[in-house]
Design a protein around this motif. Sequence first.
Motif, mmCIF file in Angstrom:
data_model
loop_
_atom_site.group_PDB
_atom_site.id
_atom_site.type_symbol
_atom_site.label_atom_id
_atom_site.label_comp_id
_atom_site.label_asym_id
_atom_site.label_seq_id
_atom_site.Cartn_x
_atom_site.Cartn_y
_atom_site.Cartn_z
ATOM 1 N N VAL A 21 0.842 -1.199 0.000
ATOM 2 C CA VAL A 21 0.000 0.000 0.000
ATOM 3 C C VAL A 21 0.877 1.248 0.000
ATOM 4 O O VAL A 21 0.671 2.188 -0.778
ATOM 5 C CB VAL A 21 -0.939 0.019 1.220
ATOM 6 C CG1 VAL A 21 -1.602 1.384 1.373
ATOM 7 C CG2 VAL A 21 -2.012 -1.050 1.101
ATOM 8 N N MET A 22 1.892 1.258 0.879
ATOM 9 C CA MET A 22 2.742 2.437 0.997
ATOM 10 C C MET A 22 3.582 2.636 -0.270
ATOM 11 O O MET A 22 3.808 3.772 -0.702
ATOM 12 C CB MET A 22 3.639 2.314 2.224
ATOM 13 C CG MET A 22 4.232 3.635 2.675
ATOM 14 S SD MET A 22 2.998 4.938 3.023
ATOM 15 C CE MET A 22 2.021 4.181 4.334
ATOM 16 N N LYS A 23 4.035 1.546 -0.883
ATOM 17 C CA LYS A 23 4.761 1.660 -2.154
ATOM 18 C C LYS A 23 3.870 2.312 -3.211
ATOM 19 O O LYS A 23 4.322 3.146 -4.001
ATOM 20 C CB LYS A 23 5.205 0.276 -2.639
ATOM 21 C CG LYS A 23 6.352 -0.339 -1.845
ATOM 22 C CD LYS A 23 6.680 -1.714 -2.418
ATOM 23 C CE LYS A 23 7.718 -2.439 -1.606
ATOM 24 N NZ LYS A 23 7.978 -3.803 -2.136
ATOM 25 N N SER A 24 2.599 1.922 -3.215
ATOM 26 C CA SER A 24 1.651 2.491 -4.165
ATOM 27 C C SER A 24 1.474 3.991 -3.932
ATOM 28 O O SER A 24 1.447 4.781 -4.880
ATOM 29 C CB SER A 24 0.297 1.776 -4.033
ATOM 30 O OG SER A 24 -0.673 2.362 -4.864
ATOM 31 N N ILE A 25 1.374 4.384 -2.669
ATOM 32 C CA ILE A 25 1.230 5.805 -2.329
ATOM 33 C C ILE A 25 2.475 6.578 -2.742
ATOM 34 O O ILE A 25 2.387 7.678 -3.284
ATOM 35 C CB ILE A 25 0.956 5.959 -0.818
ATOM 36 C CG1 ILE A 25 -0.425 5.388 -0.477
ATOM 37 C CG2 ILE A 25 1.046 7.430 -0.390
ATOM 38 C CD1 ILE A 25 -0.696 5.260 1.008
ATOM 39 N N TYR A 26 3.649 6.005 -2.503
ATOM 40 C CA TYR A 26 4.895 6.657 -2.907
ATOM 41 C C TYR A 26 4.970 6.796 -4.428
ATOM 42 O O TYR A 26 5.512 7.775 -4.944
ATOM 43 C CB TYR A 26 6.096 5.865 -2.388
ATOM 44 C CG TYR A 26 6.560 6.268 -0.998
ATOM 45 C CD1 TYR A 26 5.640 6.409 0.043
ATOM 46 C CD2 TYR A 26 7.890 6.496 -0.722
ATOM 47 C CE1 TYR A 26 6.049 6.764 1.322
ATOM 48 C CE2 TYR A 26 8.320 6.853 0.552
ATOM 49 C CZ TYR A 26 7.396 6.981 1.570
ATOM 50 O OH TYR A 26 7.798 7.342 2.834
ATOM 51 N N SER A 27 4.436 5.808 -5.149
ATOM 52 C CA SER A 27 4.421 5.883 -6.604
ATOM 53 C C SER A 27 3.534 7.033 -7.076
ATOM 54 O O SER A 27 3.870 7.743 -8.035
ATOM 55 C CB SER A 27 3.913 4.567 -7.208
ATOM 56 O OG SER A 27 4.841 3.519 -6.993
ATOM 57 N N MET A 28 2.401 7.222 -6.397
ATOM 58 C CA MET A 28 1.535 8.361 -6.722
ATOM 59 C C MET A 28 2.295 9.671 -6.541
ATOM 60 O O MET A 28 2.240 10.570 -7.382
ATOM 61 C CB MET A 28 0.308 8.385 -5.801
ATOM 62 C CG MET A 28 -0.674 7.268 -5.974
ATOM 63 S SD MET A 28 -2.091 7.548 -4.863
ATOM 64 C CE MET A 28 -2.617 5.872 -4.552
ATOM 65 N N LEU A 29 3.007 9.774 -5.427
ATOM 66 C CA LEU A 29 3.754 10.997 -5.127
ATOM 67 C C LEU A 29 4.899 11.203 -6.116
ATOM 68 O O LEU A 29 5.168 12.326 -6.543
ATOM 69 C CB LEU A 29 4.286 10.939 -3.694
ATOM 70 C CG LEU A 29 3.217 10.934 -2.588
ATOM 71 C CD1 LEU A 29 3.830 10.575 -1.241
ATOM 72 C CD2 LEU A 29 2.535 12.296 -2.502
ATOM 73 N N ALA A 30 5.549 10.113 -6.495
ATOM 74 C CA ALA A 30 6.649 10.210 -7.461
ATOM 75 C C ALA A 30 6.156 10.708 -8.816
ATOM 76 O O ALA A 30 6.889 11.376 -9.547
ATOM 77 C CB ALA A 30 7.335 8.857 -7.613
ATOM 78 N N ALA A 31 4.899 10.404 -9.127
ATOM 79 C CA ALA A 31 4.334 10.809 -10.411
ATOM 80 C C ALA A 31 4.254 12.323 -10.562
ATOM 81 O O ALA A 31 4.233 12.844 -11.678
ATOM 82 C CB ALA A 31 2.949 10.195 -10.597
ATOM 83 N N VAL A 32 4.199 13.039 -9.432
ATOM 84 C CA VAL A 32 4.154 14.510 -9.480
ATOM 85 C C VAL A 32 5.397 15.099 -8.815
ATOM 86 O O VAL A 32 5.384 16.215 -8.315
ATOM 87 C CB VAL A 32 2.873 15.052 -8.807
ATOM 88 C CG1 VAL A 32 1.652 14.669 -9.615
ATOM 89 C CG2 VAL A 32 2.741 14.575 -7.359
ATOM 90 N N SER A 33 6.471 14.300 -8.788
ATOM 91 C CA SER A 33 7.786 14.729 -8.262
ATOM 92 C C SER A 33 7.726 15.151 -6.803
ATOM 93 O O SER A 33 8.383 16.103 -6.384
ATOM 94 C CB SER A 33 8.340 15.883 -9.115
ATOM 95 O OG SER A 33 8.437 15.507 -10.468
#
Length: 205
Positions: free
Chosen positions: A136-148
């Motif tokens: 779950v947390m990896k997924s959230i970090y991926s969302m954040l990485a998508a907008v730098s």
Amino acid sequence: MGLCCCTGMRVGSVGGGMKKEDLLWLSAHTNYSEKEIYQLYKGFQQDFPGGGIFRRQFERFFMGTNDLQNQRGKKMSNLVFKTLDTDNNGYLDFREFLLGVDLVGARTPEEKLIWAFKMYDIDNSGIIDRSEMENVMKSIYSMLAAVSEAPPDDPKKRANAIFSEIDINDDGGLSQEEFLKGCLKDDELMKLLEQLFNVLTTTME
């Protein structure tokens, strides 16, 4: 995308090559009913007979009439592909596509947390264990990485810290309510999710 407006759905052996278990899983993990999912699936097959939608095609769903609006398509597409295209093949199959549409529809930070929880609650039990919490947390970090806006720390460490703090009875599982409670107490995480929310909503104006 031009969606086929089917009126019915065959139960058991779902028509058009979609497995009944996939239909049930998507119904449990998205905000769509079985009938809506089947209609969307038929439309997806018609519009993308190759079985997948590429990034540039996905962007077109969000394109506007000026450069600022067109940035929305790129940001939304990047968010979805960064989060869901884990095998990096450059396209989304129907299951990934529907999850992506559901993710885009999750507007607030809390809704995005709930989306991530539901995605990794594989058996639809309403409980996630420690390893699922890491996903779950990896997924959230991926969302954040998508907008730098990705944090510099390890998502696994953050997941375990939240898990240990909330799982006070040490039963090895967190409910959605407990998960939200733990994340909402993490001021840094919520600030980052708020930034994600602001970036995405700004491009949608």
